[in-house]
Motif scaffolding. Structure first.
Motif, PDB file in Angstrom:
ATOM      1  N   ARG A   2       1.986 -23.063 -24.643  1.00  0.00           N
ATOM      2  CA  ARG A   2       2.121 -24.473 -25.037  1.00  0.00           C
ATOM      3  C   ARG A   2       1.253 -25.313 -24.112  1.00  0.00           C
ATOM      4  N   GLU A 352      -3.725 -18.974 -28.719  1.00  0.00           N
ATOM      5  CA  GLU A 352      -2.315 -19.004 -29.147  1.00  0.00           C
ATOM      6  C   GLU A 352      -2.022 -17.866 -30.126  1.00  0.00           C
ATOM      7  N   CYS A 360       2.124 -11.762 -24.294  1.00  0.00           N
ATOM      8  CA  CYS A 360       1.673 -12.925 -23.529  1.00  0.00           C
ATOM      9  C   CYS A 360       2.032 -12.867 -22.058  1.00  0.00           C
TER      10      CYS A 360
END
Ligand code: EPS
Length: 381
Positions: A2, A352, A360
């Motif tokens: 984010r 992303e 991740c």
């Protein structure tokens, strides 16, 4: 991952927090700063760029040049800071909105006739923070040999239809260009167009094309609309101030062709690097909402800068009487910066989706997943 940016155009800092970025990625501060310099460049920029010397400070998330997996915070100091959180700045109220800017709707929406309170955040200055995040994402993608570049296709009505072969072509051909253009002759005409606009106290927009090379196939998904890579990419590019159009691959031209001419036929060769390949790339590297292994090609259209030195008609919010719009210092044409920002937004979008596919937490884990995925895909039959 984010990303959150914060900062006013004339506040003390532009800032960004990148959360969910993997551990173990080498991050070079110099590369962030060179991207910031690129964002300041291009013929047609205004006086603010002569004041600023955009330089990033990384204040969290990186240890000895390597990401920790914790939130990365980056600050860029505004030299031209005029507004402060606790000090009265004594700046006079700006009450005549500029057409085509956030001023009027912002004033109505937030219930405040001082449009300075709108323009401080709606200013494209905020893209400083995005470019910092974009550079971090580019550095991650570089470890998987993904290369990104942009070039100017148009300034106002002047177009350059030169087609590069690959990203290194773009980087080499635009290296010395004042306007990030591939063709020297067209560059001259573009520069003249900007000079004319400046002389006429006018502004110009433009078109920029962004290439992402070596993005592995299968990033993004057709399983749901919001997981489609093209949807994400288009949204992120459209989120750049002043961008009014986005095309991927042939874009609007696709609609004007017969299917037999438009679609990219599929070929296979054992000796080809990726096995399956196409001889054309009209889909711009994305089919079914997924990267297909070809170069991802996107184009953005930027409207002319909304702040005109010779202002348009507007209305004073103090008394609703006609008044010419406020004149703020601005750029004549910022298409080069827009291309650099678009590279960043594209890198963020791809990272992303990349992390969604390969995990991740750490670069090591992601690399293992990436390698075994490619191996499995090659042995499909
Ligand atoms: C910009 C900084 C701004 C503008 C421009 C982009 O600085 P200032 O408003 O102090 O001159 O030059 O902003 C806009 C185009 C806009 O619409 O607000 C920057 O750093 O890129």
């Amino acid at each position: 991952m984010r990303i959150l940016t914060a900062g006013e155009s004339h506040g003390e800092y532009e800032s960004v927090i990148i959360e969910g970025f993997p551990k173990g990625v080498k991050i070079n501060l110099g590369l962030i700063n060179s991207e910031l310099k690129r964002r300041m460049s291009g013929f047609g920029r205004g006086k603010r760029m002569a004041i600023e010397n955009d330089t990033a400070s990384i204040v969290s998330g990186i240890r000895a040049g390597e990401s920790l997996g914790s939130p990365i915070t980056i600050l860029v100091k505004n030299k031209d800071a005029k507004i402060f959180s606790q000090k009265n700045d004594k700046l006079s109220k700006l009450t005549v909105p500029r057409p085509s800017h956030a001023d009027l709707t912002g004033a109505l929406k937030y219930g405040d006739i001082d449009v300075r309170n709108m323009l401080e955040r709606s200013s494209a200055r905020e893209t400083v923070a995005r470019v910092c995040a974009g550079s971090i994402c580019k550095q991650f993608l570089k470890t998987f040999d993904v290369a990104i570049a942009s070039f100017t296709v148009g300034v106002g009505s002047v177009c350059d239809n030169t087609k590069p072969k690959n990203v290194s072509d773009i980087i080499r051909m635009t290296k010395k260009s004042l306007i990030n253009c591939l063709d020297k002759k067209r560059e001259k005409i573009m520069v003249e167009e900007i000079k004319t606009a400046e002389k006429n106290k006018d502004t110009l927009g433009g078109i920029s094309e962004i290439w992402l090379e070596n993005v592995p196939f299968g990033i993004g998904s057709f399983m749901h609309y919001d997981r489609r890579l093209d949807a994400k990419l288009a949204g992120y590019l459209m989120g750049i101030p002043a961008v009014k159009g986005v095309e991927i691959g042939l874009g609007f031209d696709y609609a004007r062709q017969f299917g037999s001419k438009a679609h990219d036929s599929i070929y296979y060769s054992k000796s080809a690097e990726r096995g399956f390949y196409r001889k054309t790339n009209n889909s711009g590297g994305i089919e079914g909402g997924m990267s297909n292994g070809e170069v991802i090609v996107a184009r953005i259209a930027m409207k002319p800068i909304a702040t005109l030195p010779r202002p348009l008609e507007s209305v004073d919010l103090k008394n609703n009487k006609p008044h010419s719009a406020i004149v703020e210092r601005s750029d004549t044409c910022a298409i080069v910066a827009c291309g650099v920002i678009a590279e960043s937004m594209a890198a963020i979008a791809v990272v992303e989706s990349f992390l969604e596919k390969f995990g991740c937490d750490s670069l090591e884990e992601i690399t293992d997943n990436y390698k075994s995925y490619l191996l499995r895909a090659r042995n499909l039959s």
